[in-house]
Structure formats: C-alpha cells, structure tokens
Design an enzyme around this catalytic site. Structure first.
Site, short mmCIF file in Angstrom:
data_model
loop_
_atom_site.label_atom_id
_atom_site.label_comp_id
_atom_site.label_asym_id
_atom_site.label_seq_id
_atom_site.Cartn_x
_atom_site.Cartn_y
_atom_site.Cartn_z
N HIS A 1 0.80 -1.23 0.00
CA HIS A 1 0.00 0.00 0.00
C HIS A 1 0.83 1.28 0.00
O HIS A 1 0.28 2.36 -0.04
CB HIS A 1 -0.96 0.02 1.19
C1 UD1 Z 1 -2.64 4.78 6.29
C2 UD1 Z 1 -1.41 5.20 7.09
C3 UD1 Z 1 -0.35 4.12 7.00
C4 UD1 Z 1 -0.90 2.75 7.35
C5 UD1 Z 1 -2.08 2.47 6.44
C6 UD1 Z 1 -2.68 1.10 6.71
C7 UD1 Z 1 -0.98 7.61 7.16
C8 UD1 Z 1 -0.11 8.70 6.65
N1 UD1 Z 1 -0.82 6.42 6.57
O1 UD1 Z 1 -2.28 4.82 4.91
O2 UD1 Z 1 0.69 4.44 7.91
O3 UD1 Z 1 0.09 1.77 7.18
O4 UD1 Z 1 -3.05 3.49 6.68
O5 UD1 Z 1 -3.87 0.92 6.04
O6 UD1 Z 1 -1.75 7.84 8.06
N2 UD1 Z 1 -9.65 4.47 2.00
C9 UD1 Z 1 -10.81 3.74 1.82
N3 UD1 Z 1 -11.41 3.21 2.93
C10 UD1 Z 1 -10.91 3.41 4.17
C11 UD1 Z 1 -9.73 4.15 4.33
C12 UD1 Z 1 -9.11 4.66 3.22
O7 UD1 Z 1 -11.29 3.56 0.72
O8 UD1 Z 1 -11.51 2.92 5.15
C13 UD1 Z 1 -8.97 5.05 0.81
C14 UD1 Z 1 -8.85 6.55 0.96
O9 UD1 Z 1 -9.92 7.18 0.36
C15 UD1 Z 1 -7.55 6.87 0.27
C16 UD1 Z 1 -6.76 5.58 0.40
O10 UD1 Z 1 -7.66 4.55 0.79
O11 UD1 Z 1 -7.72 7.15 -1.06
C17 UD1 Z 1 -5.65 5.74 1.38
O12 UD1 Z 1 -6.14 6.03 2.71
P1 UD1 Z 1 -5.33 6.99 3.71
O13 UD1 Z 1 -6.00 7.04 5.02
O14 UD1 Z 1 -5.05 8.27 3.00
O15 UD1 Z 1 -3.92 6.33 3.92
P2 UD1 Z 1 -3.41 4.82 3.80
O16 UD1 Z 1 -2.73 4.68 2.48
O17 UD1 Z 1 -4.50 3.85 4.14
#
Ligand code: UD1
Length: 367
Positions: A209
């Site tokens: 990820h």
């Molecule tokens: C976050 C953490 C990372 C952790 C990871 C585990 C930060 C900077 N990063 O990264 O340290 O290892 O989580 O998962 O805080 N999304 C969904 N559903 C959700 C959550 C997110 O669809 O429940 C999508 C969001 O819209 C976004 C993407 O996933 O486009 C990334 O989510 P985001 O919270 O920005 O960071 P992660 O890459 O998940």
C-alpha cells in the site's frame, strides 16, 4: 483522571486494544484511570475499521470525528479542527496517541497546543526516509511528546540522541504483539481457504500500500509480474488495500497464481500469515507479526523503522526493484531463509506496563 485514546487508521486498532483491556482490568481492581476513545474516522470502511473493533473486542468509540478521505493536509486539518473542538468542549488529562499515522500527529499537535500532555506509544522509531508521510508524523509527534513508550532499544537510542531525558522514556515492548499473542488461539481461516485450495506452508501472502509501490501502475504491475514469475506455482494471496485498488482498476494480465481478495479482518489475516510459506509486504506492522510468528518476511522497501525485525527477526529489506524478488524467492525455496528470534519485551505484557506507568504519572492508582 481521564485520558483520550486516539485511533484513526487500521494499524492503530491492534495497538490500542491491549491498553484498553489493561485499563479495564485495573478499573475492576479499583484503579481510577478512565478513558475516552476517540476515533478520527481516517479509516472508515467496515473492512478497514469496524471489523477490527468487533474482532478485537474494542468498545465502540465514545466520539467519532468522521474525517474520511483527503490529502495529507486535508486530513490533518480536519482532524485538528474537530479534535480541538472536542477538547475545548470537554478536556482530558492526557492524550495518548499510537503509531505513526496522520491521526497520531494531528491529535498530538492539537492536544499539546491546548497544554494537554501527550503520551506516544511506539515512540522513537525512525526510517530516515522523509518521503514517507509516516516518518514526518513520527518526527513531529515525538518533538512534542511528554511520555515516550517504546518498542525497542533502537527507539530508545534515537530518542536519547535527540535529547529526550531517560526518565521520559519507558521501554514497554510492543502492544501490537500483545494483541497477536492474545489472539493466537482465535485465528481462523478466511472463507476462501478451501475454495482456493490453500494448504499450510504452500502459499505466499502479500500486502502492498506504500505510494512508492502502488501509486504508479507500471511499478505495481512490474512487482506483481516478478512475484508471479518466481513463486513456483504457489498461490499468492493478495488482500488489496483501497489505495492499491484505485491503481489496479483493470486486473487483466495479472499472473495466474495471484489471488486478489478484499482487505482481511484481523483474525483471518494473521491466520494467513501464520500458515504462509512467506510474507511479501511493504507494511511495517506485518514485519513485526511475521517476526513473532517465525514466518520468512520480504519487505519491498529500502528502509525500515523497525530494524529489530531484520537483526533479530525473519525480515529482510529487498528494496522496490522488481529484480530483487526472484533471487529472494529462490533462497526461500532452497530453504536458505534465516530463522529469527523474538525482540526483547515483545512478550504480551506491554499494555499492562503502559497502564501501570500512566497510573503512576497521573497519580491514578487504586485509591
Ligand atoms: C494509512 C497510514 C499508514 C498505514 C495504512 C494502513 C498515514 C499517513 N498512513 O495509509 O501508515 O500503514 O493506513 O492501512 O496515516 N480508503 C478507503 N477506505 C478506508 C480508508 C481509506 O477507501 O476505510 C482510501 C482513501 O480514500 C484513500 C486511500 O484509501 O484514497 C488511502 O487512505 P489513507 O487514510 O489516505 O492512507 P493509507 O494509504 O491507508
């Protein structure tokens, strides 16, 4: 005496569970420490959040800030604005943050600016890689933390080098491993286990990820092709993070053995890890779990903030070049992967140590 416990994203949930359990146990024995559980809503899908609360027996959050998706700055701003309003309406005596996600940093800044002391669980770890948002979160959080709960001597050394006095550093071990050890007997196969014909020791499990691996479709496909080409026909179970799914909209042309599945709940995911031939990942937490379970672990990153998983555990850094995957898998199949040990104080009692320390610091022991 009441503390706020902050949780925002998936890796936080396994870290708060044992702390909450320890507070509840002390409370039953007359302890006076209370908590308010604040979910920022950074992760909001059932598969990324709700399932973990249910499986790990974490009570429903007292407050959900519901910040949802956004850029780094948007998420940080939304969490800070909403947490500030909460603290102004009803202040707590301490803000406890865990890990290195955006919620960790945003709540630590907000609390400290309102003169609410901050405790950081998993403090002091550093990858040295400023391109990772998590590294910025770690550095900023630790710059304004009062009480540092650490997982390793590496972390203690970083903190000392940055001028933190010894009496603010508490080497308690790893709460994520508390959760793993407490749930070992409850791990269970995912529903697709039989359907896919999985057998213990005869498949690989993979998670990706990090932006460096998944934000470019070319890089992501090159990694998947390399893994497919060198996995000797073993199934590769790949729970796809939402960020990765956005890049991989079209799944045609992927290697045959690759089994794309939804993000897995805690008990099913760790069952997959425990019985895998090896794990391929760019996560930090999974390298810790693989280490404790003694499963070979290949990390597709150039750096790690958890060097004990490499020096003591089963983990090795392969970098992000797809060409490094073939030789590593060859060593695995030839039985040449190292066997690891368990890092110091990763013994299932870290949550108890944290709560005992907080009681002492806040004067909230049984009275
Ligand atoms: C976050 C953490 C990372 C952790 C990871 C585990 C930060 C900077 N990063 O990264 O340290 O290892 O989580 O998962 O805080 N999304 C969904 N559903 C959700 C959550 C997110 O669809 O429940 C999508 C969001 O819209 C976004 C993407 O996933 O486009 C990334 O989510 P985001 O919270 O920005 O960071 P992660 O890459 O998940």
């Amino acid at each position: 005496m009441r503390i706020d416990i902050i949780a925002g994203a998936r890796p936080n949930f396994a870290k708060i569970a044992p702390i909450i359990r320890a507070i509840e146990a002390r409370r039953a024995a007359g302890g006076r420490l209370r908590y308010r559980l604040v979910h920022t809503g950074q992760h909001y899908d059932a598969r990324m959040s709700g399932d973990f609360f249910e499986q790990l027996g974490i009570p429903a959050p007292d407050v959900n800030l519901e910040v949802g998706s956004g850029t780094q700055a948007e998420q940080t701003a939304a969490i800070m604005t909403r947490y500030e309003a909460l603290l102004l309406a009803e202040r707590s005596d301490l803000c406890l943050v865990v890990g290195d996600v955006t919620s960790t940093m945003a709540c630590a800044i907000t609390a400290q600016k309102l003169c609410v002391p901050v405790a950081h669980v998993e403090a002091g770890i550093r990858s040295g890689d400023w391109t990772m948002p998590e590294e910025i979160n770690r550095m900023v959080t630790d710059a304004i933390t009062n009480h540092f709960f650490t997982t390793s001597e590496f972390a203690n050394a970083h903190l000392r080098r940055s001028g933190v006095a010894d009496d603010r550093i508490f080497f308690v071990g790893n709460t994520m491993i508390d959760t793993l050890l407490a749930n070992l007997e409850r791990l269970r196969p995912p529903p697709f286990w039989h359907e896919m014909g999985l057998h213990a020791g005869h498949y690989l499990v993979m998670t990706l990820h990090r932006p460096a691996n998944v934000d470019s479709e070319t890089q992501l496909r090159a990694l998947l092709q390399a893994i497919g080409a060198h996995s000797r026909g073993l199934p590769v179970v790949f729970p796809v993070h939402p960020r990765t799914a956005k890049t991989l909209k079209d799944v045609s042309g992927l290697p045959a053995g690759l089994q794309l599945v939804e993000p897995q709940p805690y008990l099913e995911f760790n069952y997959l890890v425990k019985h895998a031939k090896a794990v391929i990942t760019d996560s930090g937490g999974i390298t810790e779990e693989a280490t404790v379970l003694g499963i070979p672990c290949m990390t597709l990153r150039d750096t790690t903030e958890r060097p004990e998983t490499v020096t003591v555990g089963t983990n090795e850094l392969l970098g992000t070049d797809p060409a490094s995957i073939g030789p590593a898998l060859q060593r695995l199949f030839e039985g040449q992967w190292k066997r690891g040990g368990t890092p110091q104080r990763w013994d299932g009692r870290s949550g108890e140590r944290i709560v005992a320390t907080l009681e002492r610091l806040l004067g909230a022991a049984a009275g």
